[in-house]
Design an enzyme around this catalytic site. Structure first.
Site, PDB file in Angstrom:
ATOM      1  N   GLU A 132      39.029  27.423  43.472  1.00 23.82           N
ATOM      2  CA  GLU A 132      39.112  28.807  43.962  1.00 23.82           C
ATOM      3  C   GLU A 132      38.417  28.894  45.308  1.00 23.82           C
ATOM      4  O   GLU A 132      37.659  27.976  45.696  1.00 23.82           O
ATOM      5  CB  GLU A 132      38.505  29.782  42.946  1.00 23.82           C
ATOM      6  CG  GLU A 132      39.383  29.912  41.698  1.00 23.82           C
ATOM      7  CD  GLU A 132      38.913  30.956  40.707  1.00 23.82           C
ATOM      8  OE1 GLU A 132      37.867  31.587  40.932  1.00 23.82           O
ATOM      9  OE2 GLU A 132      39.598  31.130  39.687  1.00 23.82           O
ATOM     10  N   HIS A 368      35.778  45.376  42.858  1.00 22.89           N
ATOM     11  CA  HIS A 368      35.893  44.362  41.800  1.00 22.89           C
ATOM     12  C   HIS A 368      34.574  44.066  41.108  1.00 22.89           C
ATOM     13  O   HIS A 368      34.515  44.014  39.888  1.00 22.89           O
ATOM     14  CB  HIS A 368      36.459  43.097  42.441  1.00 22.89           C
ATOM     15  CG  HIS A 368      36.735  41.983  41.479  1.00 22.89           C
ATOM     16  ND1 HIS A 368      37.618  42.111  40.425  1.00 22.89           N
ATOM     17  CD2 HIS A 368      36.275  40.703  41.416  1.00 22.89           C
ATOM     18  CE1 HIS A 368      37.675  40.964  39.751  1.00 22.89           C
ATOM     19  NE2 HIS A 368      36.853  40.105  40.325  1.00 22.89           N
ATOM     20  N   ARG A 403      29.527  37.599  45.730  1.00 23.44           N
ATOM     21  CA  ARG A 403      29.614  36.618  44.643  1.00 23.44           C
ATOM     22  C   ARG A 403      30.699  35.578  44.895  1.00 23.44           C
ATOM     23  O   ARG A 403      31.802  35.910  45.341  1.00 23.44           O
ATOM     24  CB  ARG A 403      29.904  37.341  43.323  1.00 23.44           C
ATOM     25  CG  ARG A 403      30.152  36.395  42.174  1.00 23.44           C
ATOM     26  CD  ARG A 403      30.256  37.107  40.857  1.00 23.44           C
ATOM     27  NE  ARG A 403      31.408  37.980  40.732  1.00 23.44           N
ATOM     28  CZ  ARG A 403      32.658  37.565  40.534  1.00 23.44           C
ATOM     29  NH1 ARG A 403      32.947  36.278  40.492  1.00 23.44           N
ATOM     30  NH2 ARG A 403      33.635  38.457  40.383  1.00 23.44           N
TER      31      ARG A 403
HETATM   32  C1  SIN Z   1      40.021  36.041  39.954  1.00 23.99           C
HETATM   33  O1  SIN Z   1      40.627  35.399  39.102  1.00 23.99           O
HETATM   34  O2  SIN Z   1      40.386  36.052  41.130  1.00 23.99           O
HETATM   35  C2  SIN Z   1      38.829  36.856  39.554  1.00 23.99           C
HETATM   36  C3  SIN Z   1      37.771  35.983  39.057  1.00 23.99           C
HETATM   37  C4  SIN Z   1      36.442  36.414  39.591  1.00 23.99           C
HETATM   38  O3  SIN Z   1      36.206  37.596  39.799  1.00 23.99           O
HETATM   39  O4  SIN Z   1      35.612  35.551  39.857  1.00 23.99           O
END
Ligand code: SIN
Length: 573
Positions: A132, A368, A403
């Site tokens: 990610e 978020h 974060r």
């Molecule tokens: C996501 O899957 O993009 C959200 C996961 C997260 O907030 O770390």
């Protein structure tokens, strides 16, 4: 004086009340219920809705963790995870909290597995590791493809229900906590509403695991339960809070027709960009390389801000969507890859009439995750004895000013466990740098590099310490409503902020507080309104104190390097 055995009746186990049923609350309640011998506690888990109603349930991407050698990606290390977390957090993290988060991750992944949670495997049968944004190596564990949170929640809920049936844990759903009771400066229990009835529950310790506050904003990935309840309870009980100016916006939630106050827009996971999706504007231009060398894999705050700045520079309305193009993934990984890897997103986009293997998806940033929250030490203790906090409601400082992706479920696990250990009197021992001492002086105490605010930054009864408001369209908002609050907060305290906008917002919020706080709340919805409004006031107060941009807090008026050339535009409806 405690309620139970240790300080009160020596024949009775000490009682821990856990509030909230996301990953931190469920995991902590299980660990406390399963503790044996002298440490055994009576555990009561309170949830204001059904147990599934949590942010955890919606989490797609996964849990970041550097597993034991052999299970981790070649070359990956805990040190690399620490470095990535600090870099994403703009260095404002509590480094000790980050070290603990990353070092103890493998231990709590093992803890989840013991409760029956399984993670996806790759073709060789090894734990599948995703990449990610802003991670230097693939280290994201996922379950059910993009249904990680739901799989974890279901596993933990099954374990909780089993213990509730066998009498090892008491479970109360539909239980809305309205107040923390205190005596001699210590939390002694909770008061709650259930089926319209007011109830109280004495406790030796209360662990807040109530999650976030996305509903403060107009667009959020958070479900309707995310109304800042824990933060508000803790603040009213006198607890220190910190880092409240840092609220993360996820860059890619589906932009479709939305009903105000309704279900959250579909989140299109960071993992989709991790697999190679790119962002385009309405002209098909890929703009992220203009903003950051890592383009779409830059930290989340950078991507959300770049979208806002690009729209402003091109003169597009601020609420215009951009487009997430995942076609290249399907082309390079073969037909059916997107459906297999992201079944939830695939089904939801299909149901909305999009074929994302063949066309880009319209996306917009949405509120978020709150990096700030109730300040705790490394053992989950708040500044008020008897009160603990873990997960999104807490601020350990691990997340810094922004974060890192997939570090939130992990924080709920690691610090949920540590809070239980603190309550049970096991390791970790009390951290002498905890916010407790300084809070006794009445200040808003911070464990790390956040702007310090004094406790009287807002009055408990809504005193107007805010300046005269600058007249804006928000002051035409009139009476308080959640929609008006969301519009105001998105316009003034969202991805792009300015001093005058924050000043105007503070004035409007104080006006609303003056009117709604003077009427006593009588149902959960009214308590939630007050909690949301309090959280908004604290967030704006913190944001006004920080005049330079860092992490998720971006001051468009003072950050001349990348300020938009067009004046900022507000969300129109
Ligand atoms: C996501 O899957 O993009 C959200 C996961 C997260 O907030 O770390």
């Amino acid at each position: 004086m405690g309620y139970g055995g240790a300080q009160g009746n020596p024949t009775r186990p000490r009682r821990l009340v856990v509030v909230g049923s996301g990953i931190a609350g469920l995991y902590a309640a299980l660990l406390a219920a399963d503790a044996e011998g002298g440490a055994a506690a009576e555990v009561v888990l309170l949830s204001k809705g059904q147990l599934e109603h949590s942010n955890t349930f919606y989490a797609q991407g996964g849990v970041s963790a550097v597993l034991e050698p052999g299970e981790a990606a070649p070359g990956d290390s805990v040190e690399a995870h620490v470095a990535d977390t600090l870099a994403a957090g703009a260095g404002l993290n509590n480094t000790e909290a980050v070290r603990i988060l990353c070092t103890e991750a493998a231990r709590d992944i093992a803890g989840l597995r013991r409760y029956g949670v399984t993670f996806d495997a790759d073709a060789q049968g090894d734990t599948a590791l995703g990449l990610e944004a802003a991670h230097s190596a693939p280290r994201i564990l996922h379950a059910g493809g993009d249904a990680t949170g739901a799989r974890i929640a279901r596993g933990l809920i099954a374990a909780v229900l089993e213990r509730a049936v066998s009498g090892r844990l008491r479970l109360e759903t539909g239980a809305f906590v309205t107040e923390l009771t205190t005596a001699d400066g210590r939390v002694t229990g909770v008061e709650y509403l259930q089926n319209g009835e007011r109830k109280s529950l004495p406790a030796d310790g209360v662990l807040l695991a109530t999650g976030g506050a996305g509903r403060v904003f107009a667009r959020t990935s958070n479900p309707s339960v995310a109304t800042a309840d824990g933060l508000a309870l803790a603040w009213r009980a006198g607890a220190a809070v910190g880092d409240l100016e840092f609220f993360q916006f996820h860059p890619t939630t589906m932009a479709m027709h939305e009903v105000a106050g309704g279900p959250p827009p579909l989140l299109v996971s960071e993992a989709v960009r991790g697999e190679g999706a790119v962002l385009l504007d309405a002209d098909g231009y890929r703009f992220m390389p203009d903003h950051h060398p890592d383009a779409e894999l830059a930290p989340r705050d950078v991507v959300s801000r770049s979208i806002a700045l690009h729209l402003a520079r091109t003169g597009a309305p601020a609420d215009s969507p951009v487009f997430l193009d995942a076609r290249g993934i399907e082309a390079s990984r073969g037909p059916g890859f997107l459906a297999r890897r992201f079944p939830t997103i695939n089904a939801a986009t299909g149901a909305a009439g999009y074929d994302w293997t063949a066309e880009p998806l319209p996306v917009s940033p949405a509120a978020h995750y709150w990096m700030g929250g109730v300040s705790t030490d490394l053992g989950g203790r708040t500044s008020v004895p008897g009160l603990y906090a873990a997960g999104e409601v807490a601020c350990t400082g691990a997340q810094g000013a922004n974060r890192l992706a997939s570090n939130s479920l992990l924080e709920g696990l690691v610090f949920g466990r540590r809070a239980v250990e603190s309550f049970l009197g096991a390791e970790p021992s009390h951290d002498s740098t905890a916010p407790r001492a300084a809070s006794a002086a009445g200040g808003l105490t911070l464990t790390h590099a956040s702007a310090a605010l004094s406790r009287d930054v807002i009055g408990r009864e809504g005193s107007a310490t805010e300046p005269e408001g600058v007249v804006t369209s928000w002051s035409e908002a009139g009476v308080f409503s959640r929609e008006a609050l969301g519009r105001l907060m998105t316009g003034a305290a969202g991805v792009l902020r300015t001093g005058p906008d924050l000043d105007a917002a503070a004035a409007q919020l104080a006006l609303w507080a003056g009117s709604i706080d003077s009427v006593e709340a009588s149902c959960p919805r009214e308590f939630e309104d007050r909690n949301l409004l309090l959280a908004a006031r604290l967030l704006v107060a913190a944001a006004r104190k920080r005049t330079v941009s860092v992490g998720a807090h971006y001051r468009a008026d003072t950050d001349h390097a990348s300020a938009p050339t067009h004046s900022m535009q507000r969300i129109s409806s």
